[in-house]
Design a protein around this motif. Structure first.
Motif, PDB file in Angstrom:
ATOM      1  N   GLU A 144       0.803  -1.226   0.000  1.00  0.00           N
ATOM      2  CA  GLU A 144       0.000   0.000   0.000  1.00  0.00           C
ATOM      3  C   GLU A 144       0.835   1.274   0.000  1.00  0.00           C
ATOM      4  O   GLU A 144       0.273   2.371   0.005  1.00  0.00           O
ATOM      5  N   ALA A 145       2.151   1.180  -0.020  1.00  0.00           N
ATOM      6  CA  ALA A 145       2.995   2.378  -0.100  1.00  0.00           C
ATOM      7  C   ALA A 145       2.955   2.954  -1.506  1.00  0.00           C
ATOM      8  O   ALA A 145       2.573   2.284  -2.474  1.00  0.00           O
ATOM      9  N   PHE A 146       3.399   4.219  -1.621  1.00  0.00           N
ATOM     10  CA  PHE A 146       3.485   4.902  -2.905  1.00  0.00           C
ATOM     11  C   PHE A 146       4.821   4.571  -3.567  1.00  0.00           C
ATOM     12  O   PHE A 146       5.862   4.538  -2.918  1.00  0.00           O
ATOM     13  N   LEU A 147       4.769   4.343  -4.876  1.00  0.00           N
ATOM     14  CA  LEU A 147       5.962   3.964  -5.617  1.00  0.00           C
ATOM     15  C   LEU A 147       6.331   5.024  -6.641  1.00  0.00           C
ATOM     16  O   LEU A 147       5.464   5.521  -7.380  1.00  0.00           O
ATOM     17  N   THR A 148       7.626   5.349  -6.688  1.00  0.00           N
ATOM     18  CA  THR A 148       8.188   6.116  -7.799  1.00  0.00           C
ATOM     19  C   THR A 148       9.485   5.447  -8.206  1.00  0.00           C
ATOM     20  O   THR A 148      10.333   5.190  -7.355  1.00  0.00           O
ATOM     21  N   ILE A 149       9.618   5.167  -9.492  1.00  0.00           N
ATOM     22  CA  ILE A 149      10.893   4.706 -10.058  1.00  0.00           C
ATOM     23  C   ILE A 149      11.286   5.728 -11.121  1.00  0.00           C
ATOM     24  O   ILE A 149      10.561   5.934 -12.084  1.00  0.00           O
ATOM     25  N   ASN A 150      12.436   6.347 -10.914  1.00  0.00           N
ATOM     26  CA  ASN A 150      12.864   7.417 -11.817  1.00  0.00           C
ATOM     27  C   ASN A 150      13.498   6.877 -13.090  1.00  0.00           C
ATOM     28  O   ASN A 150      14.242   5.890 -13.062  1.00  0.00           O
ATOM     29  N   CYS A 151      13.217   7.561 -14.188  1.00  0.00           N
ATOM     30  CA  CYS A 151      13.811   7.231 -15.477  1.00  0.00           C
ATOM     31  C   CYS A 151      14.047   8.526 -16.240  1.00  0.00           C
ATOM     32  O   CYS A 151      13.130   9.336 -16.376  1.00  0.00           O
ATOM     33  N   THR A 152      15.258   8.727 -16.714  1.00  0.00           N
ATOM     34  CA  THR A 152      15.559   9.843 -17.602  1.00  0.00           C
ATOM     35  C   THR A 152      16.203   9.303 -18.862  1.00  0.00           C
ATOM     36  O   THR A 152      16.761   8.201 -18.865  1.00  0.00           O
ATOM     37  N   TYR A 153      16.117  10.072 -19.928  1.00  0.00           N
ATOM     38  CA  TYR A 153      16.621   9.566 -21.201  1.00  0.00           C
ATOM     39  C   TYR A 153      17.396  10.649 -21.943  1.00  0.00           C
ATOM     40  O   TYR A 153      17.238  11.842 -21.679  1.00  0.00           O
ATOM     41  N   THR A 154      18.226  10.185 -22.869  1.00  0.00           N
ATOM     42  CA  THR A 154      18.917  11.044 -23.818  1.00  0.00           C
ATOM     43  C   THR A 154      18.608  10.503 -25.193  1.00  0.00           C
ATOM     44  O   THR A 154      18.799   9.312 -25.448  1.00  0.00           O
ATOM     45  N   ALA A 155      18.116  11.364 -26.067  1.00  0.00           N
ATOM     46  CA  ALA A 155      17.761  10.886 -27.397  1.00  0.00           C
ATOM     47  C   ALA A 155      17.733  12.047 -28.378  1.00  0.00           C
ATOM     48  O   ALA A 155      17.385  13.162 -28.029  1.00  0.00           O
ATOM     49  N   THR A 156      18.093  11.730 -29.606  1.00  0.00           N
ATOM     50  CA  THR A 156      17.880  12.670 -30.701  1.00  0.00           C
ATOM     51  C   THR A 156      16.506  12.371 -31.285  1.00  0.00           C
ATOM     52  O   THR A 156      16.036  11.235 -31.250  1.00  0.00           O
ATOM     53  N   GLY A 157      15.857  13.336 -31.794  1.00  0.00           N
ATOM     54  CA  GLY A 157      14.546  13.117 -32.381  1.00  0.00           C
ATOM     55  C   GLY A 157      13.478  12.940 -31.324  1.00  0.00           C
ATOM     56  O   GLY A 157      13.601  13.425 -30.192  1.00  0.00           O
ATOM     57  N   TYR A 158      12.439  12.193 -31.684  1.00  0.00           N
ATOM     58  CA  TYR A 158      11.264  12.073 -30.821  1.00  0.00           C
ATOM     59  C   TYR A 158      10.936  10.600 -30.598  1.00  0.00           C
ATOM     60  O   TYR A 158      10.086  10.030 -31.283  1.00  0.00           O
ATOM     61  N   PRO A 159      11.621   9.976 -29.627  1.00  0.00           N
ATOM     62  CA  PRO A 159      11.369   8.547 -29.400  1.00  0.00           C
ATOM     63  C   PRO A 159      10.039   8.322 -28.699  1.00  0.00           C
ATOM     64  O   PRO A 159       9.460   9.235 -28.117  1.00  0.00           O
ATOM     65  N   SER A 160       9.563   7.105 -28.751  1.00  0.00           N
ATOM     66  CA  SER A 160       8.510   6.652 -27.852  1.00  0.00           C
ATOM     67  C   SER A 160       9.169   6.102 -26.602  1.00  0.00           C
ATOM     68  O   SER A 160      10.314   5.635 -26.638  1.00  0.00           O
ATOM     69  N   LEU A 161       8.444   6.144 -25.490  1.00  0.00           N
ATOM     70  CA  LEU A 161       8.988   5.692 -24.209  1.00  0.00           C
ATOM     71  C   LEU A 161       8.114   4.578 -23.650  1.00  0.00           C
ATOM     72  O   LEU A 161       6.883   4.591 -23.836  1.00  0.00           O
ATOM     73  N   PHE A 162       8.760   3.635 -22.975  1.00  0.00           N
ATOM     74  CA  PHE A 162       8.074   2.435 -22.514  1.00  0.00           C
ATOM     75  C   PHE A 162       8.522   2.074 -21.100  1.00  0.00           C
ATOM     76  O   PHE A 162       9.657   2.350 -20.702  1.00  0.00           O
ATOM     77  N   TRP A 163       7.635   1.425 -20.394  1.00  0.00           N
ATOM     78  CA  TRP A 163       7.995   0.687 -19.181  1.00  0.00           C
ATOM     79  C   TRP A 163       7.620  -0.775 -19.417  1.00  0.00           C
ATOM     80  O   TRP A 163       6.475  -1.077 -19.780  1.00  0.00           O
ATOM     81  N   TYR A 164       8.623  -1.643 -19.209  1.00  0.00           N
ATOM     82  CA  TYR A 164       8.407  -3.081 -19.266  1.00  0.00           C
ATOM     83  C   TYR A 164       8.581  -3.662 -17.863  1.00  0.00           C
ATOM     84  O   TYR A 164       9.361  -3.138 -17.061  1.00  0.00           O
TER      85      TYR A 164
END
Lengths: 114, 114
Positions: free
Chosen positions: B16-36
């Protein structure tokens, strides 16, 4: 619906031995991929095949060869296994150009090279 | 080049706790982003995705917002369950969309205790 099927699931090799990991998908996807997963490294792309009859190197292709046998099957071969190739190998497929860009993964093949 | 950086794990939470998992990215152009997500002994499966800036992906109580200004795609869930224990991978797609090959982060292991 089987999705992506990999064989074998487990394999132990001695240094210098060869083996082939098999992968087949039944979703009529045009693209297929081989990744390896190592602790602290995430997943790294070994080879991919954007369409039947084509293959391209990924981030870590050295020591591997691939064959896109037909639209369904994409095999990964280790000609002379090394301990550095101990890893979990995942095959994936996708319908490139489709709406989602989603990859579908097999359950993995755990390879140990002694 | 293109890359994804995730917070180190493991993340250990009570149910029941709150979850945050941080993700940052470096990319040229306009990628799509995913969580698996990868449950023990299984392959990866898509959890959620976002294809353009300010899009919010959501699934199974998880959500993440594509923030172009901060190049981030943090994963959140308001109340985690023991069944959410798994490894979570952030990933970005080939911005050119020639293929669906993904670049993965190193993964963050989540452990939820009753």
């Amino acid at each position: 619906n089987a999705g992506v099927t990999q064989t074998p699931k487990f394999q132990v090799l001695k240094t210098g031995q060869s083996m082939t990991l098999q992968c087949a998908q039944d979703m009529n996807h045009n693209s297929m991929y081989w990744y390896r997963q190592d602790p602290g490294m995430g997943l790294r792309l070994i080879y991919y095949s954007a369409s039947e009859g084509t293959t391209d190197k990924g981030e870590v292709p050295n020591g591997y060869n691939v064959s896109r046998l037909n639209k369904r099957e994409f095999s990964l071969r280790l000609e002379s296994a090394a301990p550095s190739q101990t890893s979990v190998y995942f095959c994936a497929s996708s319908n490139t150009g489709g709406v989602t860009g989603e990859l579908f993964f097999g359950e993995g093949s755990r390879l140990t090279v002694l | 080049g293109n890359s994804v950086t995730q917070m180190e794990g493991p993340v250990t939470l009570s149910e029941e706790a709150f979850l945050t998992i941080n993700c940052t990215y470096t990319a040229t152009g306009y990628p799509s982003l995913f969580w698996y997500v990868q449950y023990p002994g299984e392959g990866l499966q898509l959890l959620l995705k976002a294809t353009k800036a300010d899009d919010k992906g959501s699934n199974k109580g998880f959500e993440a917002t594509y923030r172009k200004e901060t190049t981030s795609f943090h994963l959140e869930k308001g109340s985690v369950q023991v069944s959410d224990s798994a490894v979570y991978f952030c990933a970005l797609s080939d911005p050119g969309r020639v293929t669906d090959k993904l670049i993965f982060g190193t993964g963050t292991r989540l452990q939820v205790f009753p």
